[in-house]
Design a protein around this motif. Structure first.
Motif, PDB file in Angstrom:
ATOM      1  N   THR A  62     -19.076 -22.874 -27.760  1.00  0.00           N
ATOM      2  CA  THR A  62     -18.003 -23.854 -27.656  1.00  0.00           C
ATOM      3  C   THR A  62     -18.449 -25.033 -26.812  1.00  0.00           C
ATOM      4  OG1 THR A  62     -17.118 -22.732 -25.728  1.00  0.00           O
ATOM      5  CG2 THR A  62     -16.203 -22.091 -27.860  1.00  0.00           C
ATOM      6  N   GLU A  63     -17.786 -26.173 -26.996  1.00  0.00           N
ATOM      7  CA  GLU A  63     -18.110 -27.376 -26.228  1.00  0.00           C
ATOM      8  C   GLU A  63     -17.709 -27.233 -24.778  1.00  0.00           C
ATOM      9  OE1 GLU A  63     -16.818 -31.091 -27.964  1.00  0.00           O
ATOM     10  OE2 GLU A  63     -16.686 -30.119 -29.914  1.00  0.00           O
ATOM     11  N   PHE A  64     -16.609 -26.548 -24.499  1.00  0.00           N
ATOM     12  CA  PHE A  64     -16.046 -26.425 -23.163  1.00  0.00           C
ATOM     13  C   PHE A  64     -15.979 -24.955 -22.768  1.00  0.00           C
ATOM     14  CE2 PHE A  64     -13.852 -30.120 -25.178  1.00  0.00           C
ATOM     15  CZ  PHE A  64     -14.483 -31.123 -24.437  1.00  0.00           C
ATOM     16  N   SER A  74     -14.460 -21.354 -22.090  1.00  0.00           N
ATOM     17  CA  SER A  74     -13.501 -20.676 -22.969  1.00  0.00           C
ATOM     18  C   SER A  74     -12.053 -20.845 -22.503  1.00  0.00           C
ATOM     19  CB  SER A  74     -13.844 -19.186 -23.083  1.00  0.00           C
ATOM     20  OG  SER A  74     -13.802 -18.577 -21.804  1.00  0.00           O
ATOM     21  N   THR A  75     -11.812 -20.858 -21.193  1.00  0.00           N
ATOM     22  CA  THR A  75     -10.443 -21.036 -20.698  1.00  0.00           C
ATOM     23  C   THR A  75      -9.909 -22.427 -21.028  1.00  0.00           C
ATOM     24  OG1 THR A  75     -11.381 -21.581 -18.533  1.00  0.00           O
ATOM     25  CG2 THR A  75     -10.575 -19.328 -18.840  1.00  0.00           C
ATOM     26  N   LEU A  76     -10.792 -23.434 -20.947  1.00  0.00           N
ATOM     27  CA  LEU A  76     -10.398 -24.793 -21.306  1.00  0.00           C
ATOM     28  C   LEU A  76     -10.164 -24.897 -22.808  1.00  0.00           C
ATOM     29  CD1 LEU A  76      -9.839 -27.731 -20.701  1.00  0.00           C
ATOM     30  CD2 LEU A  76     -12.315 -28.144 -20.581  1.00  0.00           C
ATOM     31  N   GLU A  77     -11.024 -24.278 -23.597  1.00  0.00           N
ATOM     32  CA  GLU A  77     -10.844 -24.256 -25.052  1.00  0.00           C
ATOM     33  C   GLU A  77      -9.499 -23.616 -25.418  1.00  0.00           C
ATOM     34  OE1 GLU A  77     -12.191 -25.326 -27.831  1.00  0.00           O
ATOM     35  OE2 GLU A  77     -13.915 -26.305 -26.916  1.00  0.00           O
ATOM     36  N   ASN A  78      -9.160 -22.537 -24.696  1.00  0.00           N
ATOM     37  CA  ASN A  78      -7.894 -21.857 -24.950  1.00  0.00           C
ATOM     38  C   ASN A  78      -6.714 -22.776 -24.646  1.00  0.00           C
ATOM     39  OD1 ASN A  78      -6.184 -19.616 -25.553  1.00  0.00           O
ATOM     40  ND2 ASN A  78      -5.918 -19.292 -23.360  1.00  0.00           N
ATOM     41  N   LEU A  79      -6.801 -23.517 -23.532  1.00  0.00           N
ATOM     42  CA  LEU A  79      -5.743 -24.466 -23.176  1.00  0.00           C
ATOM     43  C   LEU A  79      -5.621 -25.562 -24.228  1.00  0.00           C
ATOM     44  CD1 LEU A  79      -3.618 -25.428 -21.152  1.00  0.00           C
ATOM     45  CD2 LEU A  79      -5.445 -26.629 -19.923  1.00  0.00           C
ATOM     46  N   ILE A  80      -6.744 -26.075 -24.687  1.00  0.00           N
ATOM     47  CA  ILE A  80      -6.751 -27.101 -25.736  1.00  0.00           C
ATOM     48  C   ILE A  80      -6.106 -26.547 -27.010  1.00  0.00           C
ATOM     49  CG2 ILE A  80      -8.227 -28.470 -27.277  1.00  0.00           C
ATOM     50  CD1 ILE A  80     -10.188 -28.712 -24.858  1.00  0.00           C
ATOM     51  N   ASP A  81      -6.460 -25.319 -27.360  1.00  0.00           N
ATOM     52  CA  ASP A  81      -5.886 -24.693 -28.558  1.00  0.00           C
ATOM     53  C   ASP A  81      -4.372 -24.561 -28.453  1.00  0.00           C
ATOM     54  OD1 ASP A  81      -8.391 -24.465 -29.703  1.00  0.00           O
ATOM     55  OD2 ASP A  81      -8.662 -22.359 -29.125  1.00  0.00           O
ATOM     56  N   LYS A  82      -3.875 -24.210 -27.254  1.00  0.00           N
ATOM     57  CA  LYS A  82      -2.430 -24.061 -27.055  1.00  0.00           C
ATOM     58  C   LYS A  82      -1.719 -25.405 -27.220  1.00  0.00           C
ATOM     59  CE  LYS A  82      -2.577 -19.711 -26.118  1.00  0.00           C
ATOM     60  NZ  LYS A  82      -2.360 -18.789 -27.235  1.00  0.00           N
ATOM     61  N   PHE A  83      -2.296 -26.473 -26.656  1.00  0.00           N
ATOM     62  CA  PHE A  83      -1.704 -27.802 -26.835  1.00  0.00           C
ATOM     63  C   PHE A  83      -1.770 -28.237 -28.290  1.00  0.00           C
ATOM     64  CE2 PHE A  83      -2.339 -28.718 -22.148  1.00  0.00           C
ATOM     65  CZ  PHE A  83      -1.002 -28.918 -21.882  1.00  0.00           C
TER      66      PHE A  83
END
Length: 199
Positions: free
Chosen positions: A2-4, A6-15
């Motif tokens: 992933t680019e970021f 995993s926790t940041l990716e998860n936050l992005i996915d939620k938004f």
């Protein structure tokens, strides 16, 4: 990879899962959250959790409220003989901003949509029929959107209300105030002619 993190990716996915939020907007929101202080982030998270746990449907009109019965349904100043049926809670706000309508509301929480597998049992039609049978309702205004699903929903509900001997009306649609006739489409012009009123 992933680019970021995993926790940041998860936050992005939620938004990004929110309506109207694309991937780039979701990234901006996630980075904004990360730039906030711990207290600001906790306050934001608490607001989400609090709203989710406190806000529910009014037991009468199905609008959103923190009480069992919403302030509109409790008000003695409202005309109880008229119910305006809308698709979503945000539609109530639109009418209330206009300050002209003084009746009650009924929120369907959706419209009939066979393509999306949304049938009569998936929206709050049954609750409307209970109100029509019990209350002294004289008129129901169908204020669903003038698209295919909104029109089908209005027609379906109007047929269900026929046995109650209640006047069922539909919002008039036509030319917006301040616009030019040359820019109006045929369907809008036809609706404006059909919905004309005497002067």
């Amino acid at each position: 990879m992933t680019e970021f993190p995993s926790t940041l990716e998860n936050l992005i996915d939620k938004f990004a899962a929110l309506p109207g939020i694309g991937r780039k907007s979701a990234q901006r929101l996630a980075f904004h959250v990360l730039s906030q202080s711990e207290d600001e982030v906790r306050s934001f998270a608490d607001a989400i959790v609090s709203a989710k746990s406190s806000v529910h449907c009014c037991s009468v009109c199905q609008n959103l409220t923190e009480d069992d019965v919403c302030p509109i349904c409790r008000s003695d100043l409202r005309d109880r003989s008229i119910i305006c049926v809308v698709s979503e809670p945000r539609d109530v706000l639109s009418f209330e901003r206009g300050k002209e309508y003084n009746g009650l509301y009924h929120v369907l929480h959706g419209v009939l949509s066979p393509m999306s597998h949304i049938g009569p049992e998936d929206i709050r039609i049954k609750e409307l029929l209970v109100r029509a049978a019990e209350d002294e309702v004289e008129e129901v205004i169908m204020a669903t959107n003038p698209d295919t699903e909104g029109e089908a929903t209005a027609l379906y509900i109007s047929r269900l209300l026929k046995p109650f001997n209640i006047k069922v009306s539909r919002l008039a649609y036509g030319i917006p105030v301040g616009s030019n006739l040359e820019f109006a489409d045929n369907a809008t012009l036809n609706r404006a002619i059909e919905g004309r009123t005497e002067m």
